[in-house]
Design a protein around this motif. Structure first.
Motif, short mmCIF file in Angstrom:
data_model
loop_
_atom_site.label_atom_id
_atom_site.label_comp_id
_atom_site.label_asym_id
_atom_site.label_seq_id
_atom_site.Cartn_x
_atom_site.Cartn_y
_atom_site.Cartn_z
N SER A 1 -41.44 22.55 -24.44
CA SER A 1 -42.45 21.56 -24.08
C SER A 1 -43.02 20.90 -25.33
N TYR A 2 -44.06 20.09 -25.11
CA TYR A 2 -44.74 19.40 -26.21
C TYR A 2 -46.24 19.53 -25.97
N ALA A 3 -47.02 19.52 -27.06
CA ALA A 3 -48.46 19.70 -26.94
C ALA A 3 -49.16 18.99 -28.08
N TYR A 4 -50.46 18.76 -27.87
CA TYR A 4 -51.32 18.13 -28.87
C TYR A 4 -52.19 19.20 -29.51
N ALA A 5 -52.43 19.07 -30.83
CA ALA A 5 -53.26 20.06 -31.51
C ALA A 5 -53.91 19.43 -32.75
N PRO A 6 -55.10 19.93 -33.13
CA PRO A 6 -55.76 19.48 -34.36
C PRO A 6 -55.69 20.57 -35.43
N GLY A 7 -55.97 20.19 -36.68
CA GLY A 7 -56.07 21.17 -37.74
C GLY A 7 -55.36 20.73 -39.00
N THR A 8 -55.77 21.29 -40.12
CA THR A 8 -55.02 21.04 -41.36
C THR A 8 -53.62 21.65 -41.25
N SER A 9 -53.47 22.61 -40.31
CA SER A 9 -52.13 23.15 -40.04
C SER A 9 -51.19 22.05 -39.56
N MET A 10 -51.73 21.08 -38.83
CA MET A 10 -50.92 19.98 -38.30
C MET A 10 -50.73 18.88 -39.34
N ALA A 11 -51.65 18.78 -40.30
CA ALA A 11 -51.51 17.79 -41.37
C ALA A 11 -50.45 18.21 -42.38
N THR A 12 -50.41 19.50 -42.70
CA THR A 12 -49.53 20.01 -43.76
C THR A 12 -48.06 19.68 -43.54
N PRO A 13 -47.48 19.87 -42.35
CA PRO A 13 -46.05 19.58 -42.18
C PRO A 13 -45.70 18.10 -42.36
N HIS A 14 -46.66 17.19 -42.22
CA HIS A 14 -46.38 15.80 -42.54
C HIS A 14 -45.96 15.67 -44.01
N VAL A 15 -46.68 16.38 -44.87
CA VAL A 15 -46.40 16.30 -46.30
C VAL A 15 -45.08 17.01 -46.62
N ALA A 16 -44.83 18.14 -45.96
CA ALA A 16 -43.55 18.83 -46.16
C ALA A 16 -42.40 17.92 -45.73
N GLY A 17 -42.57 17.22 -44.62
CA GLY A 17 -41.54 16.27 -44.19
C GLY A 17 -41.36 15.15 -45.18
N LEU A 18 -42.46 14.68 -45.77
CA LEU A 18 -42.36 13.63 -46.78
C LEU A 18 -41.59 14.11 -48.01
N VAL A 19 -41.84 15.33 -48.44
CA VAL A 19 -41.09 15.88 -49.58
C VAL A 19 -39.60 15.91 -49.26
N ALA A 20 -39.27 16.32 -48.02
CA ALA A 20 -37.86 16.32 -47.62
C ALA A 20 -37.26 14.92 -47.69
#
Length: 821
Positions: A719-738
């Motif tokens: 499934s898919y879900a919505y969530a808040p947190g710096t936990s959700m912000a961090t993987p954006h940056v990891a994806g950018l590094v990739a």
């Protein structure tokens, strides 16, 4: 006037009609005891906030005593030997004794010891003699009834305890054995002196003065609630007021058992058990982490509360019926004993068959002084050679320096697991032996490694928003960082492996399976792509959802309409570092160690690690606070070692904002970590209220920000879900590094250059208003209190700053820069 004998029945004494005055006086005294401790605490918090805590506590105790004791003593003197006021006099005497008890207890809790077990010992050592003195001074009359019912009632109380705590056999789990014994000792200190004072002295003293025994019993129940509420002072424990209401059914049940058994000892089992159950069967970190226990424990608490209330009423009704019938002591003893035995067998059966039997004992970590010198690794250009150098150097340093300590552990026959990434040894259980290793040569420190309980049954808290909205063509969070424009440049993260350590992962989720390195399109091989630091799962599994969600933001894409990730063609591997959202220093280190040199299940990390399978970077949406066993620097050597190996660590800042210097939890506070704060995905992308701020240890933190509110991503059960947190912000940056390392392989392992590129291309976010002292120290985990203009922590208003770092990541600009465009 001659003195009234308190042992004589009320019916034999002279009577005089005083109207409602005695009743109103008694009620006024009870209200006075109820109001004064809380009232003084309120005034103290308003007027004494600038004083040191020790002076605040002292003043609160003195003022409370000055307001309570003179009033109660005056009531004792004014009602003595007055006809028709015998009950009020007895109540005033008892309230005086209870006021002294509360004041003495407050002094013990405020000044004599901070350690819970020492505090419990002091409470028993001082409060029990106080109760004995009160008993002697009050010349408490005997119950005047046979105590042959005491033992049968104690057996009945044990049967009731077993019944009341049955839900915990199914939903709870015991922690460390020594800690559990300590909690039992603390519950005894909470219950025994108070039981002796209220039911041993109080009820026996009140009963001869009341025409109706029920009045005496009701009074004792009220006094029990007031005694619990008295815990509000001097430390401002406002939860004591709520406990006073919640524990009223317990007071009724304890009174019924004490009256039935003609002894306070008959009430003691339920007093201890009801107050102990939630403490011993719930991991306290559950409450510290989310504010309330897990949902199955909330239900267990509610069931126990309801059962306590029903048990009191039921036993009272049965006793009234029994008064009209004749039951021999032998019959009562046999019946209650058999009932207790049967219920105990049922409890144990539930516990061992369907619960979590045994203790989850804590261990400890022996951290060595010498940590490997990896400075030469930065000069090695070839990636695999650099990884091998770091791995070999770490292993050699650990084996050389740990040898004497391992020998000592073997001699003591202690089970242990050595680590090399951080030069330390994890010892299983036996925390009482920690001090034996502190003075050994080469040991820097010995710290506790808290275990995490594994509950047999869990009811998940509804912490994620359901995916009921239409699936957008481009999610707001991805649009906010211009990810789609980066993809148009032909860069999607191909060739880069991202490692995530989290609560686990649903590896076969439609948005993740294609990118999982252990999947070749037909067969899954988890050998070097998955590790569970807790040893619970052989294949990637996520009981929580947090890990699946974060990895989906790095690279999630199902090939159709669900594109949730920044780098949809990157690959991933995973490690489970948390159980129920909680970890410890060893579990976090074990995952980092696995990432440096993955090894097969059951393999030896020192011998079987293979750096060829190491990921390029790690995404870390977790933190290790003190409650999980970490000091601020505990994991620093591990993060630094990964950086030396060329593995970049992208780390969440934490959700402790909006106060300043809240990015203080390992590993977000490390210079070697690239720390990420959270902004809204819409509008002007302002910082979220919960996002942690800097500065910390002289460092500007966070380094960067990314969308971290209402982020849609993959979730277990496909499934898919919505969530808040710096936990959700961090993987954006990891994806950018990739994306960057895929666009320009020359950047791979060059973490300094990568961080500079991300910073230079970020959208700057400056501030104009400097935080006041009050704003800088805000404590609001949900970030709900932030109003008015955003303030600059550390008085840094330009860019970079301690709120936004260098600003919001811009994937398009960063990828163009990496491509040289």
């Amino acid at each position: 006037m001659s003195e009234i004998n308190p042992n004589s029945p009320v019916s034999e004494r002279p009577t005089q009609n005083h109207g409602c005055a005695p009743t109103l006086t008694g009620i006024a005294l009870l209200v006075w005891l109820a109001v004064i401790p809380a009232g003084v605490m309120v005034l103290g918090s308003l007027l004494l906030g600038d004083l040191a805590l020790v002076f605040q506590n002292g003043i609160v105790i003195v003022v409370t005593g000055a307001l309570l004791l003179p009033v109660m003593i005056a009531a004792v003197l004014l009602t003595r030997n007055r006809q028709g006021w015998e009950g009020v006099h007895a109540l005033a005497v008892l309230l005086t004794a209870l006021s002294g008890y509360l004041l003495l207890d407050a002094v013990i809790r405020a000044f004599l010891s901070a350690h819970p077990n020492w505090l419990a010992a002091l409470r028993l050592g001082l409060l029990l003699p106080y109760v004995f003195i009160v008993w002697r001074l009050m010349k408490t009359p005997t119950h005047g009834e046979s105590r042959e019912t005491t033992l049968p009632t104690v057996l009945l109380a044990i049967a009731v305890v077993v019944l009341l705590t049955l839900p915990w056999a199914l939903t709870g789990a015991l922690g460390d054995s020594l800690v559990s014994l300590g909690l039992l000792f603390q519950a005894l200190a909470d219950s025994l002196p108070l039981a002796l004072l209220l039911w041993g002295v109080g009820y026996a003293y009140l009963k001869p003065c009341c025409t109706d025994k029920r009045v005496a019993a009701l009074t004792v129940i009220v006094l029990f609630a007031l005694a619990i509420a008295g815990g509000v002072f001097p430390t401002g424990d406002w939860g004591a007021l709520a406990n006073a209401l919640l524990l009223l059914p317990l007071g009724f049940l304890a009174t019924e058992l004490a009256v039935r058994g003609h002894s306070p000892l008959a009430a003691l089992p339920v007093l201890i058990a009801v107050r102990l159950a939630s403490r011993v069967f719930i991991d306290p970190r559950d409450i510290e982490g989310q504010g309330i226990p897990e949902l199955q424990h909330v239900i267990s608490l509610a069931v126990m509360w309801l059962a306590t209330a029903l048990a009191g009423v039921l036993l009272w009704g049965i006793r009234k019926f029994r008064d009209k019938a004749t039951f021999s002591r032998r019959r009562s003893l046999a019946f209650n004993g058999i009932a207790a035995l049967i219920l105990l067998c049922v409890w144990l059966g539930v516990y061992f068959l369907w619960g979590t039997p045994g203790f989850s004992n804590d261990g400890f970590l022996i951290i060595l002084e010498e940590q490997a010198d990896l400075s030469a690794a930065y000069a090695i250009a070839e990636r695999e050679a650099r990884l091998s150098y770091v791995y070999d150097t770490l292993v050699q340093t650990a084996e050389r320096t740990q040898a004497p300590i391992r020998t000592e552990l073997d001699r003591r026959e202690l089970s242990y697991r050595p680590y090399y990434l951080i030069n330390m040894i994890r010892v299983e259980g036996h925390t009482w032996q920690m001090r034996r290793f502190e003075k050994l040569p080469g040991v820097a420190q010995v710290i506790r490694n808290p275990n995490v309980r594994n509950y047999a049954y869990r009811i998940a808290m509804p912490s994620y928003g359901t995916d009921e909205r239409p699936v957008p063509e481009l999610q707001d969070n991805l649009a906010a960082i211009n990810a789609d424009d980066a993809w148009k440049l032909g860069v999607t993260g191909a060739g880069i492996v991202v490692a995530g350590q989290d609560t686990g992962f649903q590896w076969d989720h439609p948005a993740l399976i294609r990118q999982y390195r252990g999947w070749d399109g037909a067969v899954a091989d988890h050998t070097t792509s998955w590790h569970d630091a807790w040893g619970d799962f052989e294949v990637p599994t996520d009981e929580d959802g947090h890990g699946t969600h974060t990895m989906g933001t790095v690279l999630g894409y199902d090939g159709d309409s669900n594109r949730t990730g920044v780098a949809p063609d990157a690959q991933w591997i995973g490690c489970r570092n948390m159980r129920r959202g909680l970890g410890n220093p060893a579990s976090y280190t074990e995952c980092m160690e696995f990432f440096l040199a993955p090894y097969p299940p059951g393999g030896d990390p020192f011998r079987d690690g293979d750096v060829r399978y190491a990921p390029h970077l790690t995404t870390n949406s977790w933190g290790c606070p003190e409650v999980e066993g970490c000091q601020p620097d505990t994991l620093e050597a591990g993060v630094a070692a990964l950086r030396a190996a060329g593995i970049m660590s992208v780390v969440a800042a934490g959700n402790d904002g909006p106060g300043c210097s809240t990015t203080a939890t390992a590993p977000s506070n490390y210079d070697a970590a690239f720390t990420v704060g959270a902004v809204y995905s819409y509008g002007d992308n302002s910082i979220t209220g919960f996002s942690s701020r800097g500065p910390v240890d002289g460092l500007l933190k966070p380094d960067i920000v990314a969308p971290g509110y209402d982020v849609r991503s993959s979730f277990p059960d496909a499934s898919y879900a919505y969530a808040p947190g710096t936990s959700m912000a961090t993987p954006h940056v990891a994806g950018l590094v990739a994306l960057l390392w895929s666009a320009n392989p020359a950047l791979i392992g060059d973490i300094d250059a990568t961080e500079d590129l991300i910073r230079e291309t970020a959208t700057p976010k400056s501030l104009s208003y400097v935080c006041t002292t009050e704003e800088a120290s805000q404590e609001d985990p949900l970030g709900l209190s932030e109003t008015g203009p955003l303030c600059a922590c550390g008085a840094v208003t330009g860019t970079p700053n301690n709120v936004y770092g260098y600003g919001l990541i811009n994937a398009e600009a960063a990828v163009k820069a990496a491509l040289g465009k």
